[in-house]
Design a protein around this motif. Sequence first.
Motif, PDB file in Angstrom:
ATOM      1  N   ILE A  92       0.855  -1.199   0.000  1.00 37.71           N
ATOM      2  CA  ILE A  92       0.000   0.000   0.000  1.00 37.71           C
ATOM      3  C   ILE A  92       0.887   1.244   0.000  1.00 37.71           C
ATOM      4  O   ILE A  92       1.796   1.356   0.811  1.00 37.71           O
ATOM      5  N   GLN A  93       0.612   2.155  -0.926  1.00 42.02           N
ATOM      6  CA  GLN A  93       1.529   3.287  -1.112  1.00 42.02           C
ATOM      7  C   GLN A  93       1.100   4.573  -0.421  1.00 42.02           C
ATOM      8  O   GLN A  93       1.918   5.441  -0.157  1.00 42.02           O
ATOM      9  N   ALA A  94      -0.204   4.719  -0.185  1.00 40.19           N
ATOM     10  CA  ALA A  94      -0.689   5.974   0.412  1.00 40.19           C
ATOM     11  C   ALA A  94      -1.293   5.694   1.786  1.00 40.19           C
ATOM     12  O   ALA A  94      -2.230   4.906   1.896  1.00 40.19           O
ATOM     13  N   VAL A  95      -0.753   6.343   2.815  1.00 39.06           N
ATOM     14  CA  VAL A  95      -1.203   6.078   4.183  1.00 39.06           C
ATOM     15  C   VAL A  95      -1.439   7.387   4.945  1.00 39.06           C
ATOM     16  O   VAL A  95      -0.589   8.283   4.913  1.00 39.06           O
ATOM     17  N   ILE A  96      -2.593   7.476   5.580  1.00 33.63           N
ATOM     18  CA  ILE A  96      -2.883   8.605   6.478  1.00 33.63           C
ATOM     19  C   ILE A  96      -2.779   8.088   7.904  1.00 33.63           C
ATOM     20  O   ILE A  96      -3.479   7.141   8.269  1.00 33.63           O
ATOM     21  N   ILE A  97      -1.906   8.694   8.707  1.00 36.41           N
ATOM     22  CA  ILE A  97      -1.815   8.303  10.124  1.00 36.41           C
ATOM     23  C   ILE A  97      -2.507   9.379  10.950  1.00 36.41           C
ATOM     24  O   ILE A  97      -2.000  10.494  11.094  1.00 36.41           O
TER      25      ILE A  97
END
Lengths: 476, 476
Positions: A92-97
């Motif tokens: 997975i390339q796009a991550v919102i923390i």
Amino acid sequence: MGPIIEKFFRPRSIALIGASSSPGFGYGIPQIWEKCGWLDRATLVNPKGGTIRGKEVVRGVADLPDGIDLAVVIVPAVHVPEVLAELGKKGIQAVIIETAGFAEIGEEGKGKQDELLGIARQYGMRLVGPNCVGIVNTENCLSTVELLETSLEPGSLAIIAQSGVFGGILLDYLPELGLKASKVVTLGNKIDLDEADFLEYLVEDPQTRVILIYEEGARDGRRLLGALQRAGRRKPVIILKSGRTPLGRQATLSHTGSLSGEDKIYDAAFRQAGVVRAADLSEMIDLARVFLSQPPMKGKRIGILTTSGSLGAMAADALYNEGMELSPWAPDTIQKVRNAAPGWMNVKNPLDVGPSGVFPIAAEALFSDPNPDGYMLIPVVPHAIYETWSRLRIEVPQILGDWRVLREQAAGKPVVAVLLGSKEWRSRVLELCGNSIAAVNTPEEAAKALAALYRLGKNSSNGKTFNPKDPPRDPS
Amino acid sequence: MGPIIEKFFRPRSIALIGASSSPGFGYGIPQIWEKCGWLDRATLVNPKGGTIRGKEVVRGVADLPDGIDLAVVIVPAVHVPEVLAELGKKGIQAVIIETAGFAEIGEEGKGKQDELLGIARQYGMRLVGPNCVGIVNTENCLSTVELLETSLEPGSLAIIAQSGVFGGILLDYLPELGLKASKVVTLGNKIDLDEADFLEYLVEDPQTRVILIYEEGARDGRRLLGALQRAGRRKPVIILKSGRTPLGRQATLSHTGSLSGEDKIYDAAFRQAGVVRAADLSEMIDLARVFLSQPPMKGKRIGILTTSGSLGAMAADALYNEGMELSPWAPDTIQKVRNAAPGWMNVKNPLDVGPSGVFPIAAEALFSDPNPDGYMLIPVVPHAIYETWSRLRIEVPQILGDWRVLREQAAGKPVVAVLLGSKEWRSRVLELCGNSIAAVNTPEEAAKALAALYRLGKNSSNGKTFNPKDPPRDPS
């Protein structure tokens, strides 16, 4: 940068790590996904399994289906590194923390945060956050934060906010302010993607006409400046920066771990980049409203039409303080007004028509005058007079004229109206403004907005001219 | 000066010269007199005779009964000198001239105006106006201008406004701003009675706690300064002066014929007199609201409690710009907050409790800390979180604590809350504020208000201390 940011705003499929069936962040997100039709394209993750909103919950990141474009992480801080590594392994390339508890709490948090960045680099992931509420895209009704449904109505204002709470509150507030968002991103501690990345995307975004930035401190000032310069030439950019003073700087440090730097350096840099700096929150909102509806101003000469000499004088003071000028009227204009006006009326600028009833004739004359570069309308009327008109069944447009016609007459020039007086009167004037004349609450706000439109005009003349009348491209 | 001003605000009987049965000023005044029970004590004058609102109209001033305390003149400008002389012959001592068309229209008008003053001197009459809308006294429901009934609810704010239109609009606006007036006078061209006369009266007026002045230019600067000095020592006085810049000065000249003079001289004079100068209209209104409910501040150290780090940082910036300081917390206070707080929370000032839920405990700790001289509360919560609470049937006071208790803990110190977010949230917070905590719309407004309370405190320590908690004397 386009393709990766595209995964944040327009993913094909999404995942929520930390979905929850009891109230809290992990509970509200599946709810808004359901409302907006995103639950079908979402996978919810919680070690307890079970179902949330009728949807089966998977127990771990390893169980996610392939091809997830965007993952939202809301697990406790201690579990974030482990989750992030698993997301990396899944490709997975796009991550919102969204989880908080990193650099903003001090040295220990800073260490944990650096660990996250290391993991992201290892797997080639790009991150938004931590300590944020992610993104909103009104075009496809995607939100990674629970919102009022009215805040999801599509509009033309893009917002880049460092703080999640602040970004969220701004979104809650927009509908009442008559503003609608195109896209929103809250950056939090911005360990990876930052303002510059999103500016670059938003300046190309066909839904976005005006960009608003709330900034506490830039990680890389030179990079931000470059991005602002490129953006400011193509679209109006408004920036509100806190940490402007020693006390504010101390506060931003403990908030998002930002070193907000020397304010004067920012000031000069913003001016150089041609972006408009808002002095405070209410000015930021007013500027956004005015930039969304009014064209940049070509010169600094303003024409004022009012029914109150006092407010005319306050407006003149405010324009002077903003470096603006009062326009002379053409001899022909003066003659037209004199022909209609009672003997007591002084044909000056500001033109105060008082309760004479000649507002429409005066407006017609002033708005066909070639001298002013922009206009301020301050059509206040005490309730006593409004009541008299109501008794005589005289409608407000009869008293103040047809503002759509005025708007046409002054094509290409900004017009800002000041709303003051009883609630009923203010609503009537707001109706006259429609979508084509900007309304603010005081003469001082109007003066600031006109001055900003002048600076915008000077800036845009160096590059591509933006005009709010350009239609946005259709959402595709 | 008392007895004559008393005739304006508390006449036993009144007359309207220029009463009319067709819409206009002369029509609206008998209407409001009827509503407020003054028509029985009024005589209406119009050469046409007949009846207005069921009351017989007398044809001339000569037909007025004896013993009229106050006459209101609204006849065309050309007839005013003749009417004034007749009123003088009848022995009427207090006259309001609402008619416009005097010094504000130029030399010719100036001549006519001088003539009025000559007549007044000849008969020992005292004048308010011309070019004004006279007075309002909410205590006895007397108004010489048609108003919204809600604007006539008795309150503690006195207003001295030079302009009639502006004064009227301010009155229309007050109820929505949560403000109620005690007494209002609009002075217009003030050829006779002026700010100084009314200041002297209002400072003794038991209904008035705070005095607001809108000023374009003083006829006699020294006299005004003296009156401000005497008033400023006893009650908070807020002044908004236009004609601050060359453009504004030009505008005031054609508005009320005022020579507004050098702004710096006024600035110094106001500071010396200990009155608070408002920068603009919205600041004037905020200051009034805060002064009506909060005590002066003894020092300059502020404690901030918020749920948004961004707004905390903006507040810190704003306080710095106003010359205020952030208070340290006592060790005991820090310990109390730490005991309740999650690990990620930084116990600083501003104290940002985020969504931790410890707001009530933190507030209790902060408000019992002896260090701060005043407090700012910025309890913003995104809709997402508010929704969660609503689902759990958690009421806002459970989240934010009991603010009446906080108010007691911080007795003698000002507390200002910032209202931001969705409409529903803002109403809930406003309910918490009640009448004892002042609410404003931005951190910058809160900072300005607290700084003004500090200046007020410095000023009052030189003379009698004023406290908004002192009950007003009963209306008699």
